[in-house]
Design a protein around this motif. Sequence first.
Motif, PDB file in Angstrom:
ATOM      1  N   ASN A 146       0.855  -1.183   0.000  1.00  0.00           N
ATOM      2  CA  ASN A 146       0.000   0.000   0.000  1.00  0.00           C
ATOM      3  C   ASN A 146       0.890   1.230   0.000  1.00  0.00           C
ATOM      4  N   LYS A 147       0.420   2.278  -0.640  1.00  0.00           N
ATOM      5  CA  LYS A 147       1.108   3.555  -0.563  1.00  0.00           C
ATOM      6  C   LYS A 147       0.457   4.377   0.545  1.00  0.00           C
ATOM      7  N   VAL A 148       1.297   5.016   1.356  1.00  0.00           N
ATOM      8  CA  VAL A 148       0.824   5.885   2.430  1.00  0.00           C
ATOM      9  C   VAL A 148       1.474   7.235   2.231  1.00  0.00           C
ATOM     10  N   SER A 149       0.665   8.213   1.916  1.00  0.00           N
ATOM     11  CA  SER A 149       1.144   9.571   1.728  1.00  0.00           C
ATOM     12  C   SER A 149       0.855  10.356   3.004  1.00  0.00           C
ATOM     13  N   VAL A 150       1.917  10.751   3.696  1.00  0.00           N
ATOM     14  CA  VAL A 150       1.793  11.446   4.977  1.00  0.00           C
ATOM     15  C   VAL A 150       1.928  12.943   4.739  1.00  0.00           C
ATOM     16  N   LEU A 151       0.928  13.696   5.178  1.00  0.00           N
ATOM     17  CA  LEU A 151       0.989  15.156   5.093  1.00  0.00           C
ATOM     18  C   LEU A 151       1.518  15.704   6.409  1.00  0.00           C
ATOM     19  N   SER A 152       2.560  16.515   6.318  1.00  0.00           N
ATOM     20  CA  SER A 152       3.138  17.112   7.519  1.00  0.00           C
ATOM     21  C   SER A 152       3.447  18.577   7.250  1.00  0.00           C
ATOM     22  N   SER A 153       3.617  19.328   8.344  1.00  0.00           N
ATOM     23  CA  SER A 153       3.852  20.772   8.178  1.00  0.00           C
ATOM     24  C   SER A 153       5.003  21.302   9.016  1.00  0.00           C
ATOM     25  N   THR A 154       5.625  20.452   9.843  1.00  0.00           N
ATOM     26  CA  THR A 154       6.706  20.942  10.697  1.00  0.00           C
ATOM     27  C   THR A 154       7.921  20.025  10.594  1.00  0.00           C
ATOM     28  N   PRO A 155       9.098  20.549  10.860  1.00  0.00           N
ATOM     29  CA  PRO A 155      10.302  19.704  10.859  1.00  0.00           C
ATOM     30  C   PRO A 155      10.236  18.570  11.895  1.00  0.00           C
TER      31      PRO A 155
ATOM     32  N   HIS B  90      10.232  -3.248   6.959  1.00  0.00           N
ATOM     33  CA  HIS B  90       9.783  -4.604   6.673  1.00  0.00           C
ATOM     34  C   HIS B  90       8.296  -4.705   6.332  1.00  0.00           C
ATOM     35  N   LEU B  91       7.572  -3.637   6.500  1.00  0.00           N
ATOM     36  CA  LEU B  91       6.134  -3.661   6.223  1.00  0.00           C
ATOM     37  C   LEU B  91       5.869  -3.499   4.727  1.00  0.00           C
ATOM     38  N   PRO B  92       4.777  -4.068   4.239  1.00  0.00           N
ATOM     39  CA  PRO B  92       4.436  -3.893   2.819  1.00  0.00           C
ATOM     40  C   PRO B  92       3.749  -2.546   2.589  1.00  0.00           C
ATOM     41  N   LEU B  93       4.372  -1.494   3.095  1.00  0.00           N
ATOM     42  CA  LEU B  93       3.843  -0.139   2.978  1.00  0.00           C
ATOM     43  C   LEU B  93       4.922   0.751   2.380  1.00  0.00           C
ATOM     44  N   ASP B  94       4.528   1.559   1.428  1.00  0.00           N
ATOM     45  CA  ASP B  94       5.443   2.485   0.774  1.00  0.00           C
ATOM     46  C   ASP B  94       5.064   3.890   1.227  1.00  0.00           C
ATOM     47  N   PHE B  95       5.924   4.515   2.042  1.00  0.00           N
ATOM     48  CA  PHE B  95       5.632   5.820   2.638  1.00  0.00           C
ATOM     49  C   PHE B  95       6.323   6.945   1.881  1.00  0.00           C
TER      50      PHE B  95
END
Length: 142
Positions: free
Chosen positions: A80-89, A104-109
């Motif tokens: 799965n693709k996981v697109s993380v939205l962030s706004s701070t360092p 090791h997870l089947p996740l693409d971040f």
Amino acid sequence: MNSTTYYILEREKLIVEVYEGEVTERELVALKEELFDDNKYNPSYHFISDFRNASIKFNKKDLVDFVEYLSNCFYHNDSNKVSVLSSTPVQVAYYTLFIELSYHLPLDFMVHDTVNSACTWLGVRGKEIGFIEDVIALLSAQ
């Protein structure tokens, strides 16, 4: 005010999660459990996880525990693709550590700072980007 919520967009095959206020590992797990119990949940859908208005309140052990929890949830899925939205360092630093711990997870971040770039990375185009921005705005207003 603390708030965690999600919405499943079946047509787009996408799950939108919005986190606001102080977010703990316990709240992350609670939202995932609610999501996984949802009849509309499909393990092949991709994610947009919006943390732009959140303050992360957990330490490295909590992060390791959350990765272990996810290991028990995603071991059987395709990637799965996981697109993380962030706004701070600080948020970016947490997600960088999280990505390293979850290799090791089947996740693409991928970490993004705009909905447009998150959607583009997930393959969402055109009018659907505006629709997803509206969904995030509605979830944030709850």
